[in-house]
Every structure is written in C-alpha cells, then in structure tokens.
Design an enzyme around this catalytic site. Structure first.
Site, PDB file in Angstrom:
ATOM      1  N   ASN A 105       0.799  -1.232   0.000  1.00  0.00           N
ATOM      2  CA  ASN A 105       0.000   0.000   0.000  1.00  0.00           C
ATOM      3  C   ASN A 105       0.826   1.274   0.000  1.00  0.00           C
ATOM      4  O   ASN A 105       0.364   2.311  -0.489  1.00  0.00           O
ATOM      5  CB  ASN A 105      -0.891   0.047   1.244  1.00  0.00           C
ATOM      6  CG  ASN A 105      -2.168  -0.724   1.044  1.00  0.00           C
ATOM      7  OD1 ASN A 105      -2.917  -0.446   0.117  1.00  0.00           O
ATOM      8  ND2 ASN A 105      -2.392  -1.713   1.883  1.00  0.00           N
ATOM      9  N   TYR A 170       4.073   9.655 -11.265  1.00  0.00           N
ATOM     10  CA  TYR A 170       3.060   8.844 -10.575  1.00  0.00           C
ATOM     11  C   TYR A 170       2.417   7.858 -11.554  1.00  0.00           C
ATOM     12  O   TYR A 170       2.346   6.656 -11.292  1.00  0.00           O
ATOM     13  CB  TYR A 170       2.004   9.763  -9.953  1.00  0.00           C
ATOM     14  CG  TYR A 170       0.985   9.051  -9.090  1.00  0.00           C
ATOM     15  CD1 TYR A 170       1.297   8.670  -7.790  1.00  0.00           C
ATOM     16  CD2 TYR A 170      -0.295   8.772  -9.571  1.00  0.00           C
ATOM     17  CE1 TYR A 170       0.360   8.023  -6.981  1.00  0.00           C
ATOM     18  CE2 TYR A 170      -1.225   8.125  -8.776  1.00  0.00           C
ATOM     19  CZ  TYR A 170      -0.897   7.754  -7.485  1.00  0.00           C
ATOM     20  OH  TYR A 170      -1.825   7.105  -6.701  1.00  0.00           O
ATOM     21  N   LYS A 174       2.679   3.809 -11.482  1.00  0.00           N
ATOM     22  CA  LYS A 174       1.499   2.967 -11.249  1.00  0.00           C
ATOM     23  C   LYS A 174       1.221   2.052 -12.443  1.00  0.00           C
ATOM     24  O   LYS A 174       0.803   0.908 -12.265  1.00  0.00           O
ATOM     25  CB  LYS A 174       0.291   3.844 -10.923  1.00  0.00           C
ATOM     26  CG  LYS A 174       0.423   4.633  -9.622  1.00  0.00           C
ATOM     27  CD  LYS A 174       0.626   3.735  -8.407  1.00  0.00           C
ATOM     28  CE  LYS A 174       0.544   4.506  -7.094  1.00  0.00           C
ATOM     29  NZ  LYS A 174       0.709   3.630  -5.915  1.00  0.00           N
TER      30      LYS A 174
HETATM   31  N1  NAD Z   1      -6.099   8.143  -2.027  1.00  0.00           N
HETATM   32  C1  NAD Z   1      -6.297   7.943  -3.309  1.00  0.00           C
HETATM   33  O1  NAD Z   1      -7.143   8.588  -3.947  1.00  0.00           O
HETATM   34  C2  NAD Z   1      -5.510   6.897  -4.062  1.00  0.00           C
HETATM   35  C3  NAD Z   1      -5.923   6.582  -5.341  1.00  0.00           C
HETATM   36  C4  NAD Z   1      -5.237   5.614  -6.065  1.00  0.00           C
HETATM   37  C5  NAD Z   1      -4.157   4.982  -5.490  1.00  0.00           C
HETATM   38  N2  NAD Z   1      -3.755   5.308  -4.237  1.00  0.00           N
HETATM   39  C6  NAD Z   1      -2.601   4.586  -3.692  1.00  0.00           C
HETATM   40  O2  NAD Z   1      -2.967   3.947  -2.505  1.00  0.00           O
HETATM   41  C7  NAD Z   1      -1.830   3.859  -1.645  1.00  0.00           C
HETATM   42  C8  NAD Z   1      -2.196   4.444  -0.292  1.00  0.00           C
HETATM   43  O3  NAD Z   1      -2.597   5.786  -0.499  1.00  0.00           O
HETATM   44  P1  NAD Z   1      -3.324   6.650   0.635  1.00  0.00           P
HETATM   45  O4  NAD Z   1      -4.260   7.555  -0.058  1.00  0.00           O
HETATM   46  O5  NAD Z   1      -3.811   5.773   1.717  1.00  0.00           O
HETATM   47  O6  NAD Z   1      -2.069   7.530   1.107  1.00  0.00           O
HETATM   48  P2  NAD Z   1      -1.708   8.125   2.527  1.00  0.00           P
HETATM   49  O7  NAD Z   1      -0.726   9.213   2.251  1.00  0.00           O
HETATM   50  O8  NAD Z   1      -2.925   8.415   3.325  1.00  0.00           O
HETATM   51  O9  NAD Z   1      -0.938   6.887   3.204  1.00  0.00           O
HETATM   52  C9  NAD Z   1       0.249   6.389   2.634  1.00  0.00           C
HETATM   53  C10 NAD Z   1       1.122   5.795   3.729  1.00  0.00           C
HETATM   54  O10 NAD Z   1       2.336   5.320   3.127  1.00  0.00           O
HETATM   55  C11 NAD Z   1       3.410   5.695   3.965  1.00  0.00           C
HETATM   56  N3  NAD Z   1       4.642   5.787   3.180  1.00  0.00           N
HETATM   57  C12 NAD Z   1       4.990   6.732   2.267  1.00  0.00           C
HETATM   58  N4  NAD Z   1       6.215   6.494   1.797  1.00  0.00           N
HETATM   59  C13 NAD Z   1       6.655   5.364   2.405  1.00  0.00           C
HETATM   60  C14 NAD Z   1       7.867   4.612   2.333  1.00  0.00           C
HETATM   61  N5  NAD Z   1       8.881   4.992   1.556  1.00  0.00           N
HETATM   62  N6  NAD Z   1       7.978   3.494   3.068  1.00  0.00           N
HETATM   63  C15 NAD Z   1       6.969   3.111   3.910  1.00  0.00           C
HETATM   64  N7  NAD Z   1       5.813   3.792   4.028  1.00  0.00           N
HETATM   65  C16 NAD Z   1       5.671   4.907   3.284  1.00  0.00           C
HETATM   66  C17 NAD Z   1       3.009   7.032   4.536  1.00  0.00           C
HETATM   67  O11 NAD Z   1       3.757   7.342   5.723  1.00  0.00           O
HETATM   68  C18 NAD Z   1       1.531   6.822   4.789  1.00  0.00           C
HETATM   69  O12 NAD Z   1       1.280   6.322   6.088  1.00  0.00           O
HETATM   70  C19 NAD Z   1      -0.703   4.620  -2.348  1.00  0.00           C
HETATM   71  O13 NAD Z   1       0.118   3.692  -3.020  1.00  0.00           O
HETATM   72  C20 NAD Z   1      -1.444   5.503  -3.342  1.00  0.00           C
HETATM   73  O14 NAD Z   1      -0.681   5.839  -4.458  1.00  0.00           O
HETATM   74  C21 NAD Z   1      -4.417   6.244  -3.497  1.00  0.00           C
END
Ligand code: NAD
Length: 268
Positions: A105, A170, A174
């Site tokens: 994640n 990004y 992805k």
């Molecule tokens: N929120 C959205 O709309 C969305 C949409 C599509 C994909 N995503 C993907 O879902 C995943 C989670 O996103 P989210 O929205 O929950 O983000 P978020 O920022 O709320 O949480 C991401 C977490 O990853 C941790 N993190 C970042 N870099 C890190 C590293 N190098 N090593 C370990 N941990 C690390 C952060 O500390 C954070 O706790 C991501 O990969 C994001 O790209 C999110």
C-alpha cells in the site's frame, strides 16, 4: 470509522483469511490502515510497516484497542530501502513463521507540471511507488515459495490504467506496478502465488486531502466527473482487497481491478 461505514463492511465471511499472516505496508493511515482493520476483522495476524513511526504506533494501538486478542506487530522502514525491507520481512518470519498475504500500500503522490519535475522528485516517486513494490514482493515471495504459496496485492491506481496531466512520475510508476503484477503473476503461478493489482480512483485520504488543500485537485470537478458522484472511502478499497486475498478469488491472478466509482469507464 463511523457506525454507518462499519455497517456496510463485511464481517468475517470471506473464506481463507482467518489466521493468515498479513504484511501491510503504508499501514499508518489511509487505505493501508483501512486494510489492517478489514483483515484483522477477518481474523488475520498483522505485521504493519510504515516510514512514519509515530503515526504507525497510533494506528497499531487503535487497532489493538479495538481487537484486544489480535496479534498485531509493527516495523518502521522505508520500502525504498531494499535492505530495510529484507530486515522487516525477516522479522515477520521470526515473529509469525510465515507471510501469507502481502499488501503493497505504501506510496506517495507526485502532482506537478512535468516541465518542473526535478530529477530528485522523479527518482523519489519511482523509488517508492515502483521499486518499493518490487523489493517487498520479491522479499515476501522468497518466503511464500518455501511455504507453498501466498497472495500479493499491490495498490496501483486508476492512473496505472489511464493518464492525467501533471502526474508523469506517478502514472508511470502505477502503470509499471500493473505490469509488474502481471509479470509476477505469470512467473510465480507455479509456486501458487497469486498477484493482483488494486486500482482505486479518488479515495478520501490524507494523500487526496493534501492535494485538494494545495489546489492541485478540485473536489467538485472530481465528483462531477465520477459517475457515482463522490469520492470513494478507504474501507471500500479494503473490501476489494479482502475479496482478492481470500479463497473466493482463488482463480484470479494477473488482474488489475478498479474501485473508482466509474471514473475510468466514463468517456466524458
Ligand atoms: N487516495 C487515493 O485517492 C488513491 C488513489 C489511487 C491509489 N492510491 C494509492 O494507494 C496507496 C495508499 O494511499 P493513501 O491515499 O492511503 O495515502 P496516505 O498518504 O494516506 O498513506 C500512505 C502511507 O504510506 C506511507 N509511506 C509513504 N512512503 C513510504 C515509504 N517509503 N515506506 C513506507 N511507508 C511509506 C506514509 O507514511 C503513509 O502512512 C498509495 O500507493 C497511493 O498511491 C491512493
């Protein structure tokens, strides 16, 4: 999580999740935290990983308070550091003896005009959003091979399937994660390891809240562009992960599944 949200979520009914050891990266908040909640609700044992020690500790404590009997451990590491990933996976094996499910994640956003992206920003995004997924997948799969199988789910994005301006690093990361999942699914099928990508649309988390606050995203535009007319919730993504990790999805591998309220289906 509000009672209304919990009421819509499944409660321990999917096969093959109870007792499983789940290694969950990016578990301090957002989608990762919602997945922790969903898997522990289904009886899984958890190793939580994040780079943010304080937030991870709070997330772990909140889960433990809600599920006192659950086995929940944590480790602090960056997934971009292959040696730290190896140490974290080794610690999981030492504690639980196996890894059944890897949830990739952890990730960062990069939303900026491509003409202005610096080499450092490009490398940081690729290092975390792509290379980190490979390091975790490889380290976990090396153990899964020996134990007779496992499941790997990587949270890519709908922007791994379609593109949008100002997201070069990004979208490239992805899309590569989607491709990586397919390659690993084909290669590791003989070891009984299923590998799938999860492709969320806009989900209400700190990552998206931050982009909205900085003016990089317009919430109203997203809502109007999304056929279901709203952003998704982390819990709705977690439900998809539960299904894909469970034995209900035993024949699904090499797939990229969207949860985007219809965003990518919409031609307008
Ligand atoms: N929120 C959205 O709309 C969305 C949409 C599509 C994909 N995503 C993907 O879902 C995943 C989670 O996103 P989210 O929205 O929950 O983000 P978020 O920022 O709320 O949480 C991401 C977490 O990853 C941790 N993190 C970042 N870099 C890190 C590293 N190098 N090593 C370990 N941990 C690390 C952060 O500390 C954070 O706790 C991501 O990969 C994001 O790209 C999110």
């Amino acid at each position: 999580m509000t009672p209304a949200v919990i009421g819509r979520m499944s409660a321990g009914t999917l096969p093959g999740l109870a007792g499983k050891v789940v290694f969950n990266t990016g578990a301090a908040r957002g989608i990762g935290h919602a997945m922790s909640h969903a898997f522990v609700r289904h009886g899984a044992r958890l190793m939580l990983l994040d780079v943010d020690q304080t937030a991870l500790g709070k997330a772990r404590d909140a889960l433990q308070a809600q599920f006192p009997a659950a086995e929940i451990e944590m480790c602090v590491a960056s997934i971009a550091d292959d040696r730290a990933v190896e140490r974290s996976v080794a610690a999981t094996i030492e504690r639980f003896g196996r890894i059944d499910i890897l949830l990739n994640n952890a990730g960062i956003s990069m939303n900026k005009p491509s003409l202005d992206v610096t080499p450092e920003e490009w490398r940081q995004t690729i290092d975390i959003d792509l290379s980190g997924v490979f390091y975790c997948s490889q380290a976990a799969a090396r153990r899964m091979v020996g134990q007779g199988g496992g499941v790997i789910l990587s949270t890519a994005s709908m922007f791994g399937l379609v593109s949008a301006a100002r997201r070069a690093a990004y979208c490239a990361s992805k899309a590569a994660v989607v491709s990586l999942c397919k390659t690993l699914a084909v290669e590791w099928a003989e070891h009984n390891i299923r590998v799938n990508a999860i492709c969320p649309g806009y989900i209400r988390t700190a990552l998206v809240d931050d982009l909205i606050a900085r003016g990089a995203l317009d919430e109203g535009v997203i809502e109007r562009r999304t056929p279901l007319g709203r952003l998704g919730t982390p819990e709705e993504v977690a439900e998809m992960a539960l299904f894909l990790a469970s034995d209900a999805a035993a024949y699904i591998t090499g797939h990229a599944m969207v949860a985007d309220g219809g965003f990518t289906a919409n031609g307008f």
